[in-house]
Design a protein around this motif. Structure first.
Motif, PDB file in Angstrom:
ATOM      1  N   ALA A 285     -25.697 -36.938 -56.898  1.00  0.00           N
ATOM      2  CA  ALA A 285     -25.691 -36.429 -58.269  1.00  0.00           C
ATOM      3  C   ALA A 285     -24.349 -36.685 -58.936  1.00  0.00           C
ATOM      4  O   ALA A 285     -24.282 -37.068 -60.104  1.00  0.00           O
ATOM      5  N   ARG A 286     -23.267 -36.470 -58.200  1.00  0.00           N
ATOM      6  CA  ARG A 286     -21.929 -36.672 -58.772  1.00  0.00           C
ATOM      7  C   ARG A 286     -21.685 -38.135 -59.105  1.00  0.00           C
ATOM      8  O   ARG A 286     -21.225 -38.467 -60.206  1.00  0.00           O
ATOM      9  N   LEU A 287     -21.995 -39.034 -58.171  1.00  0.00           N
ATOM     10  CA  LEU A 287     -21.723 -40.457 -58.382  1.00  0.00           C
ATOM     11  C   LEU A 287     -22.592 -41.062 -59.482  1.00  0.00           C
ATOM     12  O   LEU A 287     -22.183 -42.010 -60.146  1.00  0.00           O
ATOM     13  N   SER A 288     -23.784 -40.534 -59.666  1.00  0.00           N
ATOM     14  CA  SER A 288     -24.683 -41.067 -60.691  1.00  0.00           C
ATOM     15  C   SER A 288     -24.460 -40.422 -62.053  1.00  0.00           C
ATOM     16  O   SER A 288     -25.054 -40.852 -63.045  1.00  0.00           O
ATOM     17  N   GLY A 289     -23.627 -39.369 -62.098  1.00  0.00           N
ATOM     18  CA  GLY A 289     -23.352 -38.718 -63.368  1.00  0.00           C
ATOM     19  C   GLY A 289     -24.332 -37.627 -63.732  1.00  0.00           C
ATOM     20  O   GLY A 289     -24.282 -37.100 -64.848  1.00  0.00           O
ATOM     21  N   LEU A 290     -25.228 -37.260 -62.808  1.00  0.00           N
ATOM     22  CA  LEU A 290     -26.196 -36.201 -63.097  1.00  0.00           C
ATOM     23  C   LEU A 290     -25.646 -34.808 -62.810  1.00  0.00           C
ATOM     24  O   LEU A 290     -26.337 -33.812 -63.020  1.00  0.00           O
ATOM     25  N   GLY A 291     -24.411 -34.753 -62.307  1.00  0.00           N
ATOM     26  CA  GLY A 291     -23.720 -33.479 -62.191  1.00  0.00           C
ATOM     27  C   GLY A 291     -23.977 -32.736 -60.911  1.00  0.00           C
ATOM     28  O   GLY A 291     -23.196 -32.811 -59.962  1.00  0.00           O
ATOM     29  N   THR A 292     -25.068 -32.022 -60.833  1.00  0.00           N
ATOM     30  CA  THR A 292     -25.361 -31.165 -59.686  1.00  0.00           C
ATOM     31  C   THR A 292     -26.630 -31.611 -58.974  1.00  0.00           C
ATOM     32  O   THR A 292     -27.474 -32.313 -59.541  1.00  0.00           O
ATOM     33  N   GLY A 293     -26.742 -31.161 -57.711  1.00  0.00           N
ATOM     34  CA  GLY A 293     -27.948 -31.463 -56.969  1.00  0.00           C
ATOM     35  C   GLY A 293     -29.183 -30.899 -57.641  1.00  0.00           C
ATOM     36  O   GLY A 293     -30.247 -31.521 -57.630  1.00  0.00           O
ATOM     37  N   GLY A 294     -29.053 -29.725 -58.245  1.00  0.00           N
ATOM     38  CA  GLY A 294     -30.181 -29.128 -58.944  1.00  0.00           C
ATOM     39  C   GLY A 294     -30.627 -29.971 -60.119  1.00  0.00           C
ATOM     40  O   GLY A 294     -31.831 -30.130 -60.373  1.00  0.00           O
ATOM     41  N   ASN A 295     -29.666 -30.529 -60.860  1.00  0.00           N
ATOM     42  CA  ASN A 295     -30.001 -31.388 -61.990  1.00  0.00           C
ATOM     43  C   ASN A 295     -30.690 -32.667 -61.522  1.00  0.00           C
ATOM     44  O   ASN A 295     -31.671 -33.136 -62.135  1.00  0.00           O
ATOM     45  N   LEU A 296     -30.195 -33.244 -60.418  1.00  0.00           N
ATOM     46  CA  LEU A 296     -30.822 -34.438 -59.853  1.00  0.00           C
ATOM     47  C   LEU A 296     -32.247 -34.128 -59.418  1.00  0.00           C
ATOM     48  O   LEU A 296     -33.169 -34.912 -59.695  1.00  0.00           O
ATOM     49  N   ARG A 297     -32.442 -33.009 -58.739  1.00  0.00           N
ATOM     50  CA  ARG A 297     -33.792 -32.649 -58.302  1.00  0.00           C
ATOM     51  C   ARG A 297     -34.740 -32.517 -59.494  1.00  0.00           C
ATOM     52  O   ARG A 297     -35.885 -32.980 -59.454  1.00  0.00           O
ATOM     53  N   HIS A 298     -34.249 -31.888 -60.561  1.00  0.00           N
ATOM     54  CA  HIS A 298     -35.070 -31.693 -61.761  1.00  0.00           C
ATOM     55  C   HIS A 298     -35.507 -33.029 -62.352  1.00  0.00           C
ATOM     56  O   HIS A 298     -36.696 -33.251 -62.619  1.00  0.00           O
TER      57      HIS A 298
END
Length: 322
Positions: A285-298
């Motif tokens: 999530a951090r490397l892709s710019g999505l911020g948090t694991g929760g945001n990536l999961r969403h």
């Protein structure tokens, strides 16, 4: 081995006829083993004439359709589908041998064949923008959308004209085997792994020129900085434009708002990382710019219907770290 049969109906569009064999035939796993077995076929014996002054010899007859997992029908000027609205008995018989559950794909005006066979009744579909009105008139039960590069309706997929068939085949390969395989095929074919915007941009106005007035250089820069903050203001400053002008030009050139475009590219990057590296979900999530694991999961659940761990298991074959 996933078997792909490419049905040439005369006169076939020569460019379209080679897209599926080239792209599916180029897809390999990490060991270099082929992922698809591709067969070109025809209903009648002998060379199949193309629309541009040559003919091609298919590798098999219509019997290949019965063994296929995916059937592709390239663009064609085949009169029964394009003019009469009814297929010849031998073509109907050939299509009836296709097993239930087989994935059906058309490129360009191949959609007319699927429509004539009744496959597209009540479904969304697309074709070359120049022939969209003809498809709509001849087959009124088809929900024609000429403003997209392709339509994925599950087991039936259709593409717009000519090179949009490349976009659709890459989309299928990506869905089957992940972004890494699709990107490798795109790199081999020297085409982008995804194309921005929809087909409408080619109908209504000229393609944008990559100059100081274009946002192309800023889009390229953004792809290299997905892990950073990329607001409209940041992007506009890079493009030396005010935010309002940048937003307008960005939408005109890509068919998307800047925020939506960035989010989709970040999700693409996250999928590549999940497929190729053993990183925690938070790190992806951090490397892709999505911020948090929760945001990536969403976003991953919304985009592909899977959690990061499930996605990694499907495309990498290992239990991912959580």
């Amino acid at each position: 081995m996933h078997r792909v049969a490419v049905l040439w109906l005369p006169p076939v569009v020569g460019f379209d006829a080679t897209i599926a064999p080239t792209l599916f035939g180029s897809a390999t796993d990490e060991r270099g083993a082929a992922l698809y077995e591709v067969t070109t076929c025809a209903v009648t014996a002998g060379p199949v004439p193309a629309t541009t002054g040559f003919a091609m010899l298919p590798a098999a007859g219509a019997e290949a359709l019965a063994e296929a997992d995916t059937v592709v029908i390239p663009g064609t000027r085949y009169p029964p589908a394009r003019v009469d609205g009814a297929l010849e008995p031998e073509v109907v018989a050939a299509l009836e041998t296709i097993r239930p559950g087989t994935r059906l794909v058309s490129i360009c005006t191949g959609a007319f064949v699927l429509a004539a066979a009744g496959v597209l009744d009540g479904r969304p579909a697309t074709t070359h923008w120049r022939h969209a009105d003809a498809l709509r008139t001849l087959y009124p039960r088809v929900r024609v959308d000429e403003n997209v590069l392709f339509v994925d309706d599950g087991d039936v997929l259709t593409s717009a004209g000519l090179a949009a068939g490349i976009d659709l085949c890459l989309h299928i390969i990506r869905a089957d085997h992940g972004a890494r395989v699709a990107n490798d095929v795109a790199r081999y074919c020297v085409v982008p792994p995804w194309r921005e915007g929809g087909q409408a941009q080619f109908i209504d106005h000229q393609l944008p020129v990559t100059d100081q007035a274009s946002t192309a250089a800023t889009r390229q820069w953004a792809l290299a900085h997905l892990g950073e903050e990329l607001t409209v203001q940041v992007l506009a400053r890079h493009a030396h434009l005010n935010a309002r002008t940048f937003n307008r030009r960005f939408r005109a050139e890509t068919g998307e708002a800047p925020g939506s475009w960035i989010r989709n590219r970040r999700l693409d990057r996250a999928r590549e990382l999940l497929e190729s590296r053993d990183l925690s979900v938070d790190e992806v999530a951090r490397l892709s710019g999505l911020g948090t694991g929760g945001n990536l999961r969403h976003h991953l659940r919304r985009g592909v219907g899977m959690s990061p761990t499930s996605y990694r298991k499907v495309y990498q074959g290992v239990q991912g770290r959580v």
